[in-house]
Motif scaffolding. Sequence first.
Motif, PDB file in Angstrom:
ATOM      1  N   GLU A 242       0.817  -1.213   0.000  1.00  0.00           N
ATOM      2  CA  GLU A 242       0.000   0.000   0.000  1.00  0.00           C
ATOM      3  C   GLU A 242       0.851   1.264   0.000  1.00  0.00           C
ATOM      4  OE1 GLU A 242      -3.234  -0.279  -0.371  1.00  0.00           O
ATOM      5  OE2 GLU A 242      -2.981  -2.461  -0.347  1.00  0.00           O
ATOM      6  N   ARG A 243       2.174   1.107   0.129  1.00  0.00           N
ATOM      7  CA  ARG A 243       3.065   2.266   0.154  1.00  0.00           C
ATOM      8  C   ARG A 243       3.778   2.415  -1.178  1.00  0.00           C
ATOM      9  NH1 ARG A 243       6.293   1.764   5.796  1.00  0.00           N
ATOM     10  NH2 ARG A 243       7.504   3.436   4.779  1.00  0.00           N
ATOM     11  N   SER A 244       4.303   3.592  -1.422  1.00  0.00           N
ATOM     12  CA  SER A 244       5.039   3.843  -2.663  1.00  0.00           C
ATOM     13  C   SER A 244       6.475   4.217  -2.329  1.00  0.00           C
ATOM     14  CB  SER A 244       4.378   4.962  -3.472  1.00  0.00           C
ATOM     15  OG  SER A 244       4.347   6.164  -2.721  1.00  0.00           O
ATOM     16  N   GLY A 245       7.358   4.049  -3.307  1.00  0.00           N
ATOM     17  CA  GLY A 245       8.744   4.445  -3.139  1.00  0.00           C
ATOM     18  C   GLY A 245       9.640   3.420  -2.495  1.00  0.00           C
ATOM     19  N   LEU A 246       9.106   2.242  -2.179  1.00  0.00           N
ATOM     20  CA  LEU A 246       9.915   1.188  -1.568  1.00  0.00           C
ATOM     21  C   LEU A 246      10.501   0.273  -2.638  1.00  0.00           C
ATOM     22  CD1 LEU A 246       7.614   0.055   1.399  1.00  0.00           C
ATOM     23  CD2 LEU A 246       9.562   1.630   1.501  1.00  0.00           C
ATOM     24  N   THR A 247      11.659  -0.312  -2.334  1.00  0.00           N
ATOM     25  CA  THR A 247      12.217  -1.406  -3.131  1.00  0.00           C
ATOM     26  C   THR A 247      12.139  -2.663  -2.281  1.00  0.00           C
ATOM     27  OG1 THR A 247      13.734   0.023  -4.354  1.00  0.00           O
ATOM     28  CG2 THR A 247      14.279  -2.317  -4.272  1.00  0.00           C
ATOM     29  N   VAL A 248      11.527  -3.696  -2.791  1.00  0.00           N
ATOM     30  CA  VAL A 248      11.400  -4.957  -2.060  1.00  0.00           C
ATOM     31  C   VAL A 248      12.225  -6.022  -2.763  1.00  0.00           C
ATOM     32  CG1 VAL A 248       9.844  -6.801  -1.327  1.00  0.00           C
ATOM     33  CG2 VAL A 248       9.124  -4.404  -1.129  1.00  0.00           C
ATOM     34  N   VAL A 249      13.118  -6.642  -2.009  1.00  0.00           N
ATOM     35  CA  VAL A 249      13.954  -7.736  -2.500  1.00  0.00           C
ATOM     36  C   VAL A 249      13.474  -9.011  -1.811  1.00  0.00           C
ATOM     37  CG1 VAL A 249      16.297  -8.645  -2.702  1.00  0.00           C
ATOM     38  CG2 VAL A 249      15.911  -6.166  -2.777  1.00  0.00           C
TER      39      VAL A 249
ATOM     40  N   ALA B  34      10.693 -15.085  -2.262  1.00  0.00           N
ATOM     41  CA  ALA B  34       9.425 -15.811  -2.141  1.00  0.00           C
ATOM     42  C   ALA B  34       8.554 -15.545  -3.364  1.00  0.00           C
ATOM     43  CB  ALA B  34       8.696 -15.386  -0.869  1.00  0.00           C
ATOM     44  N   VAL B  35       8.211 -16.592  -4.095  1.00  0.00           N
ATOM     45  CA  VAL B  35       7.473 -16.392  -5.345  1.00  0.00           C
ATOM     46  C   VAL B  35       6.044 -15.925  -5.083  1.00  0.00           C
ATOM     47  CG1 VAL B  35       8.890 -17.981  -6.696  1.00  0.00           C
ATOM     48  CG2 VAL B  35       6.903 -18.858  -5.476  1.00  0.00           C
ATOM     49  N   ASN B  36       5.448 -16.295  -3.948  1.00  0.00           N
ATOM     50  CA  ASN B  36       4.090 -15.815  -3.661  1.00  0.00           C
ATOM     51  C   ASN B  36       4.099 -14.323  -3.342  1.00  0.00           C
ATOM     52  OD1 ASN B  36       5.417 -16.603  -1.134  1.00  0.00           O
ATOM     53  ND2 ASN B  36       3.473 -16.101  -0.141  1.00  0.00           N
ATOM     54  N   ILE B  37       5.126 -13.858  -2.630  1.00  0.00           N
ATOM     55  CA  ILE B  37       5.249 -12.426  -2.358  1.00  0.00           C
ATOM     56  C   ILE B  37       5.487 -11.665  -3.658  1.00  0.00           C
ATOM     57  CG2 ILE B  37       6.722 -10.667  -1.285  1.00  0.00           C
ATOM     58  CD1 ILE B  37       7.068 -12.564   1.081  1.00  0.00           C
ATOM     59  N   ALA B  38       6.359 -12.203  -4.512  1.00  0.00           N
ATOM     60  CA  ALA B  38       6.628 -11.567  -5.804  1.00  0.00           C
ATOM     61  C   ALA B  38       5.349 -11.463  -6.632  1.00  0.00           C
ATOM     62  CB  ALA B  38       7.693 -12.349  -6.560  1.00  0.00           C
ATOM     63  N   ALA B  39       4.524 -12.511  -6.611  1.00  0.00           N
ATOM     64  CA  ALA B  39       3.280 -12.499  -7.384  1.00  0.00           C
ATOM     65  C   ALA B  39       2.321 -11.429  -6.869  1.00  0.00           C
ATOM     66  CB  ALA B  39       2.615 -13.869  -7.324  1.00  0.00           C
ATOM     67  N   ASP B  40       2.313 -11.224  -5.541  1.00  0.00           N
ATOM     68  CA  ASP B  40       1.452 -10.185  -4.967  1.00  0.00           C
ATOM     69  C   ASP B  40       1.929  -8.781  -5.329  1.00  0.00           C
ATOM     70  OD1 ASP B  40      -0.259 -11.992  -3.788  1.00  0.00           O
ATOM     71  OD2 ASP B  40       0.690 -11.891  -1.806  1.00  0.00           O
ATOM     72  N   LEU B  41       3.257  -8.601  -5.390  1.00  0.00           N
ATOM     73  CA  LEU B  41       3.811  -7.262  -5.565  1.00  0.00           C
ATOM     74  C   LEU B  41       4.034  -6.868  -7.014  1.00  0.00           C
ATOM     75  CD1 LEU B  41       6.443  -7.079  -2.673  1.00  0.00           C
ATOM     76  CD2 LEU B  41       4.104  -6.198  -2.708  1.00  0.00           C
ATOM     77  N   ILE B  42       4.102  -7.835  -7.907  1.00  0.00           N
ATOM     78  CA  ILE B  42       4.438  -7.501  -9.296  1.00  0.00           C
ATOM     79  C   ILE B  42       3.359  -6.631  -9.954  1.00  0.00           C
ATOM     80  CG2 ILE B  42       3.394  -9.495 -10.446  1.00  0.00           C
ATOM     81  CD1 ILE B  42       6.024  -9.647 -12.115  1.00  0.00           C
ATOM     82  N   VAL B  43       2.157  -6.679  -9.423  1.00  0.00           N
ATOM     83  CA  VAL B  43       1.067  -5.856  -9.976  1.00  0.00           C
ATOM     84  C   VAL B  43       1.012  -4.489  -9.314  1.00  0.00           C
ATOM     85  CG1 VAL B  43      -0.311  -7.863 -10.631  1.00  0.00           C
ATOM     86  CG2 VAL B  43      -0.590  -6.871  -8.349  1.00  0.00           C
ATOM     87  N   ARG B  44       1.977  -4.191  -8.458  1.00  0.00           N
ATOM     88  CA  ARG B  44       2.030  -2.909  -7.757  1.00  0.00           C
ATOM     89  C   ARG B  44       3.148  -2.053  -8.350  1.00  0.00           C
ATOM     90  NH1 ARG B  44      -2.150  -2.223  -3.808  1.00  0.00           N
ATOM     91  NH2 ARG B  44      -2.752  -4.317  -3.117  1.00  0.00           N
ATOM     92  N   PRO B  45       2.860  -1.250  -9.354  1.00  0.00           N
ATOM     93  CA  PRO B  45       3.918  -0.484 -10.025  1.00  0.00           C
ATOM     94  C   PRO B  45       4.601   0.533  -9.118  1.00  0.00           C
ATOM     95  CG  PRO B  45       1.742   0.242 -10.759  1.00  0.00           C
ATOM     96  CD  PRO B  45       1.540  -1.001  -9.949  1.00  0.00           C
TER      97      PRO B  45
END
Length: 252
Positions: free
Chosen positions: A112-119, A122-133
């Motif tokens: 829900e936040r912007s400006g973060l870089t997430v490394v 976990a493929v499930n976390i990546a799937a959740d975040l990939i749609v968050r530009p």
Amino acid sequence: MLKADRAARILSHVTEAGSADVHALAELLDVSTATVRRDLQELHEQGLLHRTRGGAVTGSVNLELPLRHRSEKQREEKRRIAHAAAELVPDGAVVGLSGGTTTSELARVLAERSGLTVVTNAVNIAADLIVRPEVRLVVIGGIARTASYELVGPAADRMLSQYHLDIAFIGVDGLTAEEGCTTHDEMEAQTDRAFLRSSARSVVLADSTKAGRVTFARICPLSDVHDLVTDDGLSDEQQKAFANCGVTVRRA
């Protein structure tokens, strides 16, 4: 109750108690004994428990439950932990997230936040975040673990060594003052250590049921951890023991 929810509760009950009979499970789930027998047979065929006449036992199966069956356990506590952990993340930070049910809850909050870089590995976390530009996503590669949806191993460790993280959050399966942070899988432990080595601040996310437990592979001693975010089920004695190791304990 949905079938997946019944399976999660059955596995949790059998894992904690060591065994269970059909009638007790039917009463616990408020379903018929025929439904319980079908569920037990399916879980037996998946190798998640050992079916016996009249019930089921853990037997020789791996006691690490797949992520899909762990997600319902302590869910409310994990959500509170996630919101408390998110308060530790400054704007614009580079955030490391290992796999696990609690780190997955944190990822949903950070989305829900912007400006973060997430490394993350976990493929499930990546799937959740990939749609968050608005979130910059970096996915660590490696060998896939079906139990935790994580990518681990030497390739993951090498890739993590190329990054600097402002803060890293790891999940654990066991946590004691004496043995530190532990998990079920040796390669997962190595990759968790790589997250910690690459980070300026190390945070463990663990609900209170993990405290006092020791599992197969050691991740690190508690002296390598800056913060523990847990729930109010942690005892005062446990909190004092963790604090004596230099860990700042935060109860959500």
